[in-house]
Design a protein around this motif. Structure first.
Motif, PDB file in Angstrom:
ATOM      1  N   SER A   1       0.817  -1.205   0.000  1.00  0.00           N
ATOM      2  CA  SER A   1       0.000   0.000   0.000  1.00  0.00           C
ATOM      3  C   SER A   1       0.855   1.261   0.000  1.00  0.00           C
ATOM      4  O   SER A   1       0.439   2.306   0.500  1.00  0.00           O
ATOM      5  CB  SER A   1      -0.950  -0.030   1.201  1.00  0.00           C
ATOM      6  N   LEU A   2       2.052   1.154  -0.548  1.00  0.00           N
ATOM      7  CA  LEU A   2       2.895   2.341  -0.700  1.00  0.00           C
ATOM      8  C   LEU A   2       2.381   3.163  -1.881  1.00  0.00           C
ATOM      9  O   LEU A   2       1.613   2.670  -2.706  1.00  0.00           O
ATOM     10  CB  LEU A   2       4.347   1.921  -0.973  1.00  0.00           C
ATOM     11  N   CYS A   3       2.861   4.409  -2.003  1.00  0.00           N
ATOM     12  CA  CYS A   3       2.474   5.215  -3.164  1.00  0.00           C
ATOM     13  C   CYS A   3       2.959   4.524  -4.442  1.00  0.00           C
ATOM     14  O   CYS A   3       4.001   3.848  -4.433  1.00  0.00           O
ATOM     15  CB  CYS A   3       3.138   6.591  -3.098  1.00  0.00           C
ATOM     16  N   ALA A   4       2.229   4.703  -5.535  1.00  0.00           N
ATOM     17  CA  ALA A   4       2.635   4.093  -6.808  1.00  0.00           C
ATOM     18  C   ALA A   4       4.035   4.568  -7.177  1.00  0.00           C
ATOM     19  O   ALA A   4       4.317   5.763  -7.140  1.00  0.00           O
ATOM     20  CB  ALA A   4       1.648   4.492  -7.896  1.00  0.00           C
ATOM     21  N   GLY A   5       4.912   3.640  -7.479  1.00  0.00           N
ATOM     22  CA  GLY A   5       6.268   3.994  -7.907  1.00  0.00           C
ATOM     23  C   GLY A   5       7.235   4.254  -6.772  1.00  0.00           C
ATOM     24  O   GLY A   5       8.398   4.598  -7.007  1.00  0.00           O
ATOM     25  N   CYS A   6       6.807   4.073  -5.525  1.00  0.00           N
ATOM     26  CA  CYS A   6       7.715   4.337  -4.391  1.00  0.00           C
ATOM     27  C   CYS A   6       8.888   3.354  -4.437  1.00  0.00           C
ATOM     28  O   CYS A   6       8.673   2.137  -4.449  1.00  0.00           O
ATOM     29  CB  CYS A   6       6.965   4.170  -3.072  1.00  0.00           C
ATOM     30  N   PRO A   7      10.123   3.835  -4.435  1.00  0.00           N
ATOM     31  CA  PRO A   7      11.272   2.926  -4.497  1.00  0.00           C
ATOM     32  C   PRO A   7      11.361   1.951  -3.318  1.00  0.00           C
ATOM     33  O   PRO A   7      12.046   0.943  -3.404  1.00  0.00           O
ATOM     34  CB  PRO A   7      12.466   3.880  -4.534  1.00  0.00           C
ATOM     35  N   GLU A   8      10.660   2.253  -2.220  1.00  0.00           N
ATOM     36  CA  GLU A   8      10.656   1.273  -1.110  1.00  0.00           C
ATOM     37  C   GLU A   8      10.089  -0.067  -1.582  1.00  0.00           C
ATOM     38  O   GLU A   8      10.474  -1.116  -1.090  1.00  0.00           O
ATOM     39  CB  GLU A   8       9.812   1.783   0.070  1.00  0.00           C
ATOM     40  N   SER A   9       9.160  -0.024  -2.553  1.00  0.00           N
ATOM     41  CA  SER A   9       8.570  -1.292  -3.001  1.00  0.00           C
ATOM     42  C   SER A   9       9.597  -2.107  -3.786  1.00  0.00           C
ATOM     43  O   SER A   9       9.666  -3.329  -3.652  1.00  0.00           O
ATOM     44  CB  SER A   9       7.306  -1.046  -3.824  1.00  0.00           C
TER      45      SER A   9
ATOM     46  N   GLY B   1       6.242   3.661  10.159  1.00  0.00           N
ATOM     47  CA  GLY B   1       6.740   4.458   9.033  1.00  0.00           C
ATOM     48  C   GLY B   1       6.167   3.849   7.774  1.00  0.00           C
ATOM     49  O   GLY B   1       5.360   2.913   7.840  1.00  0.00           O
ATOM     50  N   CYS B   2       6.568   4.347   6.612  1.00  0.00           N
ATOM     51  CA  CYS B   2       6.017   3.792   5.373  1.00  0.00           C
ATOM     52  C   CYS B   2       6.325   2.302   5.246  1.00  0.00           C
ATOM     53  O   CYS B   2       5.508   1.536   4.741  1.00  0.00           O
ATOM     54  CB  CYS B   2       6.534   4.580   4.171  1.00  0.00           C
ATOM     55  N   THR B   3       7.498   1.877   5.728  1.00  0.00           N
ATOM     56  CA  THR B   3       7.852   0.449   5.643  1.00  0.00           C
ATOM     57  C   THR B   3       6.820  -0.419   6.355  1.00  0.00           C
ATOM     58  O   THR B   3       6.556  -1.543   5.938  1.00  0.00           O
ATOM     59  CB  THR B   3       9.224   0.173   6.280  1.00  0.00           C
TER      60      THR B   3
ATOM     61  N   ASP C   1      16.547   4.768   3.752  1.00  0.00           N
ATOM     62  CA  ASP C   1      16.811   6.191   3.956  1.00  0.00           C
ATOM     63  C   ASP C   1      16.090   7.003   2.877  1.00  0.00           C
ATOM     64  O   ASP C   1      16.517   7.025   1.723  1.00  0.00           O
ATOM     65  CB  ASP C   1      18.341   6.411   3.891  1.00  0.00           C
ATOM     66  N   ASN C   2      14.994   7.661   3.269  1.00  0.00           N
ATOM     67  CA  ASN C   2      14.357   8.569   2.306  1.00  0.00           C
ATOM     68  C   ASN C   2      14.521  10.018   2.774  1.00  0.00           C
ATOM     69  O   ASN C   2      13.841  10.915   2.306  1.00  0.00           O
ATOM     70  CB  ASN C   2      12.887   8.197   2.050  1.00  0.00           C
ATOM     71  N   GLU C   3      15.414  10.190   3.730  1.00  0.00           N
ATOM     72  CA  GLU C   3      15.911  11.501   4.150  1.00  0.00           C
ATOM     73  C   GLU C   3      14.841  12.396   4.775  1.00  0.00           C
ATOM     74  O   GLU C   3      14.989  13.611   4.798  1.00  0.00           O
ATOM     75  CB  GLU C   3      16.604  12.200   2.974  1.00  0.00           C
TER      76      GLU C   3
ATOM     77  N   TYR D   1      10.861  12.164   7.463  1.00  0.00           N
ATOM     78  CA  TYR D   1       9.766  11.368   8.021  1.00  0.00           C
ATOM     79  C   TYR D   1       8.640  11.406   6.992  1.00  0.00           C
ATOM     80  O   TYR D   1       7.851  12.339   6.951  1.00  0.00           O
ATOM     81  CB  TYR D   1       9.245  11.987   9.321  1.00  0.00           C
ATOM     82  N   ALA D   2       8.580  10.386   6.154  1.00  0.00           N
ATOM     83  CA  ALA D   2       7.611  10.414   5.051  1.00  0.00           C
ATOM     84  C   ALA D   2       6.193  10.140   5.533  1.00  0.00           C
ATOM     85  O   ALA D   2       5.250  10.808   5.132  1.00  0.00           O
ATOM     86  CB  ALA D   2       8.012   9.394   3.996  1.00  0.00           C
ATOM     87  N   ASN D   3       6.075   9.155   6.411  1.00  0.00           N
ATOM     88  CA  ASN D   3       4.745   8.677   6.791  1.00  0.00           C
ATOM     89  C   ASN D   3       3.919   9.707   7.561  1.00  0.00           C
ATOM     90  O   ASN D   3       2.697   9.617   7.612  1.00  0.00           O
ATOM     91  CB  ASN D   3       4.907   7.388   7.613  1.00  0.00           C
TER      92      ASN D   3
ATOM     93  N   ILE E   1       9.342   9.806  -3.365  1.00  0.00           N
ATOM     94  CA  ILE E   1       9.019  10.595  -4.565  1.00  0.00           C
ATOM     95  C   ILE E   1       7.932  11.628  -4.283  1.00  0.00           C
ATOM     96  O   ILE E   1       7.933  12.710  -4.852  1.00  0.00           O
ATOM     97  CB  ILE E   1       8.627   9.683  -5.756  1.00  0.00           C
ATOM     98  N   LEU E   2       7.060  11.281  -3.347  1.00  0.00           N
ATOM     99  CA  LEU E   2       5.966  12.207  -3.020  1.00  0.00           C
ATOM    100  C   LEU E   2       6.523  13.506  -2.438  1.00  0.00           C
ATOM    101  O   LEU E   2       6.108  14.604  -2.810  1.00  0.00           O
ATOM    102  CB  LEU E   2       5.055  11.534  -1.990  1.00  0.00           C
ATOM    103  N   GLU E   3       7.482  13.373  -1.530  1.00  0.00           N
ATOM    104  CA  GLU E   3       7.999  14.556  -0.829  1.00  0.00           C
ATOM    105  C   GLU E   3       9.008  15.347  -1.650  1.00  0.00           C
ATOM    106  O   GLU E   3       9.227  16.520  -1.394  1.00  0.00           O
ATOM    107  CB  GLU E   3       8.625  14.135   0.517  1.00  0.00           C
TER     108      GLU E   3
HETATM  109  S1  SF4 Z   1       5.060   8.783   1.306  1.00  0.00           S
HETATM  110 FE1  SF4 Z   1       7.010   8.625   0.222  1.00  0.00          FE
HETATM  111  S2  SF4 Z   1       8.130   6.912   1.195  1.00  0.00           S
HETATM  112 FE2  SF4 Z   1       5.959   6.791   1.819  1.00  0.00          FE
HETATM  113  S3  SF4 Z   1       5.034   5.379   0.326  1.00  0.00           S
HETATM  114 FE3  SF4 Z   1       4.726   7.464  -0.475  1.00  0.00          FE
HETATM  115  S4  SF4 Z   1       6.508   7.832  -1.829  1.00  0.00           S
HETATM  116 FE4  SF4 Z   1       6.992   6.071  -0.538  1.00  0.00          FE
END
Ligand code: SF4
Ligand SMILES: Cc1ncc(C[n+]2csc(CCOP(=O)(O)OP(=O)(O)O)c2C)c(N)n1
Ligand SMILES: [Mg+2]
Length: 301
Positions: A50-58, A81-83, A157-159, A161-163, A241-243
């Protein structure tokens, strides 16, 4: 290693979800040389997220799960966190820890598993974001390394606090302005790979997740070294990518740009002397195995 622990009783087979049946039939648990190349031809240990589309975490999750040498005997420890959105969809045992406690939980878990299953290899892998690793959980992270606990710490590391919408993290770049950090970061990115080395980690890598073959190599090294010698640390750039205002197709290019030799995610590796020796032994064994297989094949031909 085998699928023994996940196989389905014949009486219950029909009522099990098709995803689970597929996992038993087509996942690579127990395959000795499992790796990223199995993606696409086998059942992955993560199906949806359920991450954002294209999120490199996936991408990072997929490569890591495909590369763990011993997934059926691995326990992953995550934190908020997003993870943590991904862990419910992962077919590897995992524990959610209270924010920042992940390395303390993993320490106790690793020790308990060694007592409960003597003689069986059990790998423990912490996987958490930069905010939880370097800010709120730094104490627990460092203390686990000082104690030489035998597990892997992976930081996505997405540098920031994304979530929670983009607050400043210790791993954020100097000058970066985020949605909930409007002043801009006043000091440089904390050098956690250097701190990890100085705190007793035997294998430290700083890189992006743009290359699956590289992720496979570093995961395998980190697991084997943690198993035999002591703590290991991987810091993987998984840009939010969102931030940073990129679209879903731009994550890969962002990582490629950030891994250039002068950039902050240029490949960096530290291997302690005992770890170097272990890797050399493993490479020699691997070579022997390949030579024996080649000889067998030529005899059969
Ligand atoms: S908020 Fe950022 S790190 Fe979290 S799922 Fe979306 S793109 Fe990925
Ligand atoms: C004890 C506690 N403090 C704060 C939070 C709020 N919180 C949830 S996620 C998060 C940010 C996580 O950032 P990071 O570890 O970098 O992960 P990311 O979301 O960027 O992947 C925070 C502060 C919480 N859930 N629990
Ligand atoms: Mg983060």
């Amino acid at each position: 290693m085998s699928k023994e622990r996940i196989k389905i009783s014949e009486d219950l087979y029909d009522i099990m979800p098709s995803d689970y049946q597929d996992l038993v039939k087509n996942a690579t648990y127990g395959k000795e040389d499992r790796g990223w190349k199995d993606i696409g031809s086998s059942k992955e240990l993560i199906e949806q997220h359920s991450l954002c589309a294209g999120c490199p975490e996936s991408m990072a999750f997929r490569y890591i799960l495909a590369s763990l040498p011993n997934p059926e005997d691995t326990v992953m420890v995550g934190s908020t966190g997003c993870t943590s959105l991904v862990f419910p969809m992962v077919a590897v045992h995992n524990i959610h820890s209270l924010f920042g406690n992940q390395n303390a939980i993993a320490s106790g878990l690793k020790r308990a598993l060694s007592v409960r299953f003597p003689g069986r290899v059990k790998d423990v892998v912490v996987l958490a974001g930069d905010g939880v690793t370097v800010d709120i959980g730094l104490d627990m992270t460092l203390q686990a390394w000082f104690r030489q606990e035998k597990f892997i710490t992976i930081c996505f590391d997405n540098e920031l606090y994304a979530n929670t919408g983009g607050q400043e993290s210790g791993l954020m770049q100097k000058g970066f302005v985020a949605k909930l950090a409007p002043v801009g970061k006043l000091f440089d990115k904390v050098r956690l790979p250097e701190i990890a080395r100085e705190s007793g980690c035997h294998y430290v890598v700083n890189c992006t997740v743009s290359k699956p073959s590289l992720i496979e190599k570093v995961i395998r090294n980190a697991v084997h070294i943690a198993r035999e010698i002591g703590p290991t640390y991987l810091q993987l750039y998984t840009p939010c990518i969102l931030e940073i205002g990129k679209n879903s197709m731009e994550g890969l290019q962002e990582m490629r740009d950030s891994e250039k030799p002068t950039e902050r995610f240029a490949y960096k590796e530290y291997v302690s002397e005992p770890a170097k020796q272990l890797l050399a032994e493993l490479a020699a064994k691997d070579k022997e195995k390949k030579a024996a297989a080649k000889q067998l094949a030529s005899q059969e031909a």
